[in-house]
Design an enzyme around this catalytic site. Sequence first.
Site, short mmCIF file in Angstrom:
data_model
loop_
_atom_site.label_atom_id
_atom_site.label_comp_id
_atom_site.label_asym_id
_atom_site.label_seq_id
_atom_site.Cartn_x
_atom_site.Cartn_y
_atom_site.Cartn_z
N CYS A 1 0.89 -1.23 -0.05
CA CYS A 1 -0.05 0.06 -0.01
C CYS A 1 0.89 1.34 0.11
CB CYS A 1 -0.83 0.05 1.24
SG CYS A 1 -2.04 1.42 1.32
N HIS B 1 -9.84 1.14 1.78
CA HIS B 1 -9.69 2.56 2.01
C HIS B 1 -10.71 3.60 2.21
CE1 HIS B 1 -5.36 2.52 2.07
NE2 HIS B 1 -5.28 1.98 0.88
N HIS C 1 -9.14 -3.56 -2.23
CA HIS C 1 -8.13 -3.01 -1.28
C HIS C 1 -8.42 -1.51 -1.24
CE1 HIS C 1 -3.81 -2.16 -0.26
NE2 HIS C 1 -4.18 -1.00 -0.36
N GLU C 2 -8.73 -1.19 -2.74
CA GLU C 2 -9.10 0.57 -2.62
C GLU C 2 -10.23 0.68 -2.07
OE1 GLU C 2 -6.67 2.16 -3.30
OE2 GLU C 2 -5.49 0.59 -4.05
NI NI Z 1 -3.53 1.16 -0.11
#
Ligand code: NI
Length: 153
Positions: A94, A140, A136-137
């Site tokens: 990341c 966030h 993953h995004e």
């Molecule tokens: Ni990330």
Amino acid sequence: MAVLDLRFDGDPVLQQVAKPVTHFGDPLPTLIADLFETMYDAKGRGLAAPQVGVLERVFVIDTTWKEGERRPIAFVNPEITDQAPFKQQGPEACLSIPDRSFDVARPVWVDLAWTSPSGIAQKSRFHGVGAVCVCHELDHLNGILITQTGTEI
Ligand code: NI
């Protein structure tokens, strides 16, 4: 376009839930262009708006550019509508957590619905690296980092 300053692990903005985009005119196109420029500059495959301190539900990915073909996609207000019953475990890094890697379990595929930067509804199924990247995004946007979901390797 501009390369924006990244926010790093420990910055409270990375732990907050981002707000849906409701206005598709300026400055959204500028934000998206800057996210791409910042992502390519930092040698990443994905970048979410909270990582540059903007708490809006926007992220960008390009899972193939490091292999030579640029395929940029920008996602506004993304939502997972379905996902594989099976997970795959794999290493993730990341841009907000430099020089560390985590083993994270992700669905083998996900169906994603989102809005394009110009305000058009989109949907698609993402497999493999694509599924890993969008999950993953999307995490966030919900204030979740791989330090919480993964095991450091
Ligand atoms: Ni990330």
